[in-house]
Design a protein around this motif. Structure first.
Motif, PDB file in Angstrom:
ATOM      1  N   UNK A   1       0.648  -1.138   0.040  1.00 29.60           N
ATOM      2  CA  UNK A   1       0.088  -0.112   0.015  1.00 29.60           C
ATOM      3  C   UNK A   1       0.853   1.333   0.069  1.00 29.60           C
ATOM      4  N   UNK A   2       0.468   2.319  -0.672  1.00 24.67           N
ATOM      5  CA  UNK A   2       1.243   3.526  -0.811  1.00 24.67           C
ATOM      6  C   UNK A   2       0.666   4.217   0.092  1.00 24.67           C
ATOM      7  N   UNK A   3       1.292   5.332   0.431  1.00 20.24           N
ATOM      8  CA  UNK A   3       0.764   6.583   1.535  1.00 20.24           C
ATOM      9  C   UNK A   3       1.961   7.674   1.499  1.00 20.24           C
ATOM     10  N   UNK A   4       1.637   8.735   1.460  1.00 20.81           N
ATOM     11  CA  UNK A   4       2.543   9.868   1.856  1.00 20.81           C
ATOM     12  C   UNK A   4       2.694  10.284   3.361  1.00 20.81           C
ATOM     13  N   UNK A   5       3.859  10.157   3.857  1.00 17.38           N
ATOM     14  CA  UNK A   5       4.086  10.656   5.049  1.00 17.38           C
ATOM     15  C   UNK A   5       5.158  11.769   5.029  1.00 17.38           C
ATOM     16  N   UNK A   6       4.924  12.548   6.045  1.00 19.02           N
ATOM     17  CA  UNK A   6       5.923  13.635   6.258  1.00 19.02           C
ATOM     18  C   UNK A   6       6.734  13.441   7.482  1.00 19.02           C
ATOM     19  N   UNK A   7       7.832  13.237   7.357  1.00 18.75           N
ATOM     20  CA  UNK A   7       9.050  12.933   8.117  1.00 18.75           C
ATOM     21  C   UNK A   7       9.787  13.813   8.382  1.00 18.75           C
ATOM     22  N   UNK A   8      10.120  14.195   9.637  1.00 12.97           N
ATOM     23  CA  UNK A   8      11.126  15.243  10.017  1.00 12.97           C
ATOM     24  C   UNK A   8      12.630  14.924   9.349  1.00 12.97           C
ATOM     25  N   UNK A   9      13.288  16.142   9.327  1.00 14.26           N
ATOM     26  CA  UNK A   9      14.489  15.965   8.492  1.00 14.26           C
ATOM     27  C   UNK A   9      15.582  15.024   9.007  1.00 14.26           C
ATOM     28  N   UNK A  10      15.860  15.367  10.415  1.00 11.84           N
ATOM     29  CA  UNK A  10      16.574  14.428  11.247  1.00 11.84           C
ATOM     30  C   UNK A  10      16.173  12.993  11.159  1.00 11.84           C
ATOM     31  N   UNK A  11      15.033  12.777  11.451  1.00  7.72           N
ATOM     32  CA  UNK A  11      14.722  11.330  11.258  1.00  7.72           C
ATOM     33  C   UNK A  11      14.816  10.756   9.811  1.00  7.72           C
ATOM     34  N   UNK A  12      14.577  11.458   8.820  1.00  6.31           N
ATOM     35  CA  UNK A  12      14.862  11.038   7.417  1.00  6.31           C
ATOM     36  C   UNK A  12      16.350  10.683   7.241  1.00  6.31           C
ATOM     37  N   UNK A  13      17.336  11.534   7.746  1.00  5.57           N
ATOM     38  CA  UNK A  13      18.626  11.274   7.478  1.00  5.57           C
ATOM     39  C   UNK A  13      19.102  10.140   8.362  1.00  5.57           C
ATOM     40  N   UNK A  14      18.605   9.963   9.457  1.00  5.39           N
ATOM     41  CA  UNK A  14      18.907   8.732  10.312  1.00  5.39           C
ATOM     42  C   UNK A  14      18.295   7.563   9.684  1.00  5.39           C
ATOM     43  N   UNK A  15      17.244   7.543   9.183  1.00 10.93           N
ATOM     44  CA  UNK A  15      16.543   6.277   8.339  1.00 10.93           C
ATOM     45  C   UNK A  15      17.508   6.102   7.080  1.00 10.93           C
ATOM     46  N   UNK A  16      17.908   6.998   6.461  1.00 10.02           N
ATOM     47  CA  UNK A  16      18.677   6.904   5.238  1.00 10.02           C
ATOM     48  C   UNK A  16      20.102   6.170   5.693  1.00 10.02           C
ATOM     49  N   UNK A  17      20.604   6.749   6.678  1.00 11.01           N
ATOM     50  CA  UNK A  17      21.789   6.236   7.200  1.00 11.01           C
ATOM     51  C   UNK A  17      21.729   4.794   7.496  1.00 11.01           C
ATOM     52  N   UNK A  18      20.922   4.502   8.293  1.00 11.30           N
ATOM     53  CA  UNK A  18      20.800   3.165   8.868  1.00 11.30           C
ATOM     54  C   UNK A  18      20.216   2.163   7.622  1.00 11.30           C
TER      55      UNK A  18
END
Length: 87
Positions: A1-18
């Motif tokens: 399922x697709x969904x659009x979610x707004x993620x804080x920038x710091x969380x997005x960077x941590x998610x990318x790195x992980x």
């Protein structure tokens, strides 16, 4: 399922790195983290609720509607006692 979610920038960077460190796509990493967070939340809600034991303290020895004047009188007595010790 697709969904659009707004993620804080710091969380997005941590998610990318992980996800990069573990070699997973961002979608898989996000799903895994959401599952573990939801599972932890459901196990935390199963723990028994903390209840504080209480005990009766009996009847008050002084009139509680005059507690401030009693506190002031006790404070005055303590100040006078300290002055008398300084002689």
């Amino acid at each position: 399922m697709r969904s659009t979610v707004r993620i804080d920038d710091d969380l997005m960077e941590a998610l990318r790195a992980r996800s990069h460190d573990e070699g997973l796509s961002m979608t898989r990493m996000l799903n895994r983290l959401l599952r573990s967070g939801l599972a932890a939340e459901s196990t935390a809600s199963r723990q028994p609720r903390f209840r504080q034991a209480t005990a009766g303290m009996g009847r008050p020895r002084v009139e509680m509607d005059k507690a401030l004047s009693l506190a002031a009188a006790l404070e005055d007595a303590e100040i006078l006692h300290r002055f008398s010790l300084r002689k």
